[in-house]
Write a protein that holds these residues in place. Structure first.
Motif, PDB file in Angstrom:
ATOM      1  N   MET A 112       0.840  -1.192   0.000  1.00 16.34           N
ATOM      2  CA  MET A 112       0.000   0.000   0.000  1.00 16.34           C
ATOM      3  C   MET A 112       0.872   1.238   0.000  1.00 16.34           C
ATOM      4  O   MET A 112       1.905   1.271   0.650  1.00 16.34           O
ATOM      5  CB  MET A 112      -0.906   0.001   1.223  1.00 16.34           C
ATOM      6  N   PRO A 113       0.436   2.243  -0.731  1.00 20.84           N
ATOM      7  CA  PRO A 113       1.182   3.493  -0.729  1.00 20.84           C
ATOM      8  C   PRO A 113       1.247   4.071   0.682  1.00 20.84           C
ATOM      9  O   PRO A 113       0.328   3.882   1.469  1.00 20.84           O
ATOM     10  CB  PRO A 113       0.361   4.404  -1.642  1.00 20.84           C
ATOM     11  N   GLY A 114       2.320   4.771   0.992  1.00 20.39           N
ATOM     12  CA  GLY A 114       2.468   5.360   2.314  1.00 20.39           C
ATOM     13  C   GLY A 114       1.519   6.523   2.533  1.00 20.39           C
ATOM     14  O   GLY A 114       0.967   7.089   1.606  1.00 20.39           O
ATOM     15  N   ASN A 115       1.332   6.848   3.769  1.00 21.79           N
ATOM     16  CA  ASN A 115       0.532   8.005   4.176  1.00 21.79           C
ATOM     17  C   ASN A 115      -0.897   7.981   3.630  1.00 21.79           C
ATOM     18  O   ASN A 115      -1.428   9.002   3.214  1.00 21.79           O
ATOM     19  CB  ASN A 115       1.227   9.303   3.777  1.00 21.79           C
ATOM     20  N   LEU A 116      -1.508   6.816   3.645  1.00 27.03           N
ATOM     21  CA  LEU A 116      -2.871   6.704   3.108  1.00 27.03           C
ATOM     22  C   LEU A 116      -3.858   7.579   3.863  1.00 27.03           C
ATOM     23  O   LEU A 116      -4.743   8.178   3.255  1.00 27.03           O
ATOM     24  CB  LEU A 116      -3.346   5.255   3.166  1.00 27.03           C
ATOM     25  N   ALA A 117      -3.707   7.643   5.166  1.00 30.92           N
ATOM     26  CA  ALA A 117      -4.636   8.450   5.951  1.00 30.92           C
ATOM     27  C   ALA A 117      -4.526   9.912   5.564  1.00 30.92           C
ATOM     28  O   ALA A 117      -5.533  10.615   5.467  1.00 30.92           O
ATOM     29  CB  ALA A 117      -4.386   8.250   7.441  1.00 30.92           C
ATOM     30  N   VAL A 118      -3.319  10.388   5.334  1.00 32.29           N
ATOM     31  CA  VAL A 118      -3.113  11.781   4.932  1.00 32.29           C
ATOM     32  C   VAL A 118      -3.735  12.015   3.558  1.00 32.29           C
ATOM     33  O   VAL A 118      -4.409  13.024   3.321  1.00 32.29           O
ATOM     34  CB  VAL A 118      -1.617  12.145   4.935  1.00 32.29           C
ATOM     35  N   LYS A 119      -3.527  11.087   2.633  1.00 27.94           N
ATOM     36  CA  LYS A 119      -4.077  11.224   1.285  1.00 27.94           C
ATOM     37  C   LYS A 119      -5.606  11.176   1.301  1.00 27.94           C
ATOM     38  O   LYS A 119      -6.272  11.948   0.602  1.00 27.94           O
ATOM     39  CB  LYS A 119      -3.504  10.147   0.383  1.00 27.94           C
ATOM     40  N   THR A 120      -6.167  10.268   2.101  1.00 26.77           N
ATOM     41  CA  THR A 120      -7.615  10.185   2.226  1.00 26.77           C
ATOM     42  C   THR A 120      -8.155  11.496   2.804  1.00 26.77           C
ATOM     43  O   THR A 120      -9.143  12.042   2.317  1.00 26.77           O
ATOM     44  CB  THR A 120      -8.014   8.996   3.116  1.00 26.77           C
ATOM     45  N   HIS A 121      -7.494  11.987   3.839  1.00 21.68           N
ATOM     46  CA  HIS A 121      -7.903  13.243   4.474  1.00 21.68           C
ATOM     47  C   HIS A 121      -7.849  14.392   3.470  1.00 21.68           C
ATOM     48  O   HIS A 121      -8.772  15.219   3.405  1.00 21.68           O
ATOM     49  CB  HIS A 121      -6.996  13.524   5.679  1.00 21.68           C
ATOM     50  N   ALA A 122      -6.788  14.461   2.674  1.00 22.41           N
ATOM     51  CA  ALA A 122      -6.641  15.544   1.695  1.00 22.41           C
ATOM     52  C   ALA A 122      -7.754  15.494   0.651  1.00 22.41           C
ATOM     53  O   ALA A 122      -8.316  16.529   0.284  1.00 22.41           O
ATOM     54  CB  ALA A 122      -5.274  15.455   1.021  1.00 22.41           C
ATOM     55  N   LEU A 123      -8.081  14.300   0.170  1.00 22.11           N
ATOM     56  CA  LEU A 123      -9.146  14.165  -0.814  1.00 22.11           C
ATOM     57  C   LEU A 123     -10.496  14.545  -0.203  1.00 22.11           C
ATOM     58  O   LEU A 123     -11.286  15.265  -0.820  1.00 22.11           O
ATOM     59  CB  LEU A 123      -9.191  12.736  -1.363  1.00 22.11           C
ATOM     60  N   ALA A 124     -10.750  14.089   1.021  1.00 24.71           N
ATOM     61  CA  ALA A 124     -12.010  14.418   1.698  1.00 24.71           C
ATOM     62  C   ALA A 124     -12.120  15.923   1.935  1.00 24.71           C
ATOM     63  O   ALA A 124     -13.179  16.518   1.719  1.00 24.71           O
ATOM     64  CB  ALA A 124     -12.113  13.661   3.016  1.00 24.71           C
ATOM     65  N   ARG A 125     -11.028  16.529   2.353  1.00 26.56           N
ATOM     66  CA  ARG A 125     -11.041  17.975   2.610  1.00 26.56           C
ATOM     67  C   ARG A 125     -11.284  18.750   1.310  1.00 26.56           C
ATOM     68  O   ARG A 125     -12.025  19.727   1.295  1.00 26.56           O
ATOM     69  CB  ARG A 125      -9.742  18.402   3.262  1.00 26.56           C
ATOM     70  N   LYS A 126     -10.672  18.299   0.233  1.00 30.80           N
ATOM     71  CA  LYS A 126     -10.857  18.959  -1.062  1.00 30.80           C
ATOM     72  C   LYS A 126     -12.313  18.842  -1.514  1.00 30.80           C
ATOM     73  O   LYS A 126     -12.890  19.789  -2.044  1.00 30.80           O
ATOM     74  CB  LYS A 126      -9.921  18.334  -2.098  1.00 30.80           C
ATOM     75  N   LEU A 127     -12.902  17.698  -1.296  1.00 28.08           N
ATOM     76  CA  LEU A 127     -14.266  17.447  -1.736  1.00 28.08           C
ATOM     77  C   LEU A 127     -15.307  18.074  -0.820  1.00 28.08           C
ATOM     78  O   LEU A 127     -16.273  18.659  -1.281  1.00 28.08           O
ATOM     79  CB  LEU A 127     -14.510  15.944  -1.842  1.00 28.08           C
ATOM     80  N   TYR A 128     -15.091  17.968   0.505  1.00 20.54           N
ATOM     81  CA  TYR A 128     -16.117  18.381   1.460  1.00 20.54           C
ATOM     82  C   TYR A 128     -15.803  19.668   2.208  1.00 20.54           C
ATOM     83  O   TYR A 128     -16.648  20.175   2.932  1.00 20.54           O
ATOM     84  CB  TYR A 128     -16.349  17.268   2.484  1.00 20.54           C
TER      85      TYR A 128
END
Length: 162
Positions: A112-128
């Motif tokens: 799995m790519p590193g920092n998944l939680a950070v990437k998920t958070h960034a995508l969620a923040r961008k969207l929501y």
């Protein structure tokens, strides 16, 4: 996924208002009882879980799913409770996403790519936009959109069509 990729993906997706209007009073009651949450906190966690599941259904410009999204700990707990309502969860997935969104725990064999939680958070923040406290990486990890988590998140969102 870098910041540019997040911007490209999020530019093509919009929150699904139908999904976010879904209600499941039994699940909200369960979150109150099992997780000792107030009604307001249980409702917020429920909405955040719906937002995460909406992220799991997103596709990139080539129609590919985003295979590695890591739910924050609180949202993962809510997702576990939702899955226990097996029939309701299956109907929800089919009705809103046209397929079952599987919850697959990551194992030591998964790459799995590193920092998944950070990437998920960034995508969620961008969207929501602004996110609730439920989007923090974990109770023990120090994480924000500008920092890396101190530990890898335990789950990914497996995008498998049935």
């Amino acid at each position: 996924m870098n910041t540019r990729a997040v911007k490209q993906i999020s530019a093509r997706i919009t929150p699904c208002e139908d999904v976010l209007s879904y209600q499941h009073f039994g699940l909200i009651e369960r979150l109150q009882e099992k997780e000792k949450l107030s009604l307001e906190d249980a409702q917020q966690l429920f909405q955040d879980m719906l937002r995460f599941l909406t992220l799991c259904d997103q596709r990139d410009e080539k129609g590919r799913g985003l295979p590695f999204l890591a739910p924050p700990e609180a949202i993962d707990v809510a997702w576990h409770h939702f899955i226990l309502f097996t029939e309701d969860y299956a109907v929800f997935c089919t009705q809103y996403f046209g397929r079952f969104i599987h919850h697959r725990p990551a194992t030591s064999r998964d790459v799995m790519p590193g920092n998944l939680a950070v990437k998920t958070h960034a995508l969620a923040r961008k969207l929501y936009g602004d996110l609730s406290k439920n989007w923090s990486c974990s109770l023990t990890a120090k994480c924000s959109p500008s920092t890396n988590c101190q530990q890898p998140p335990p789950f990914d969102c497996a995008l498998i069509r049935q």
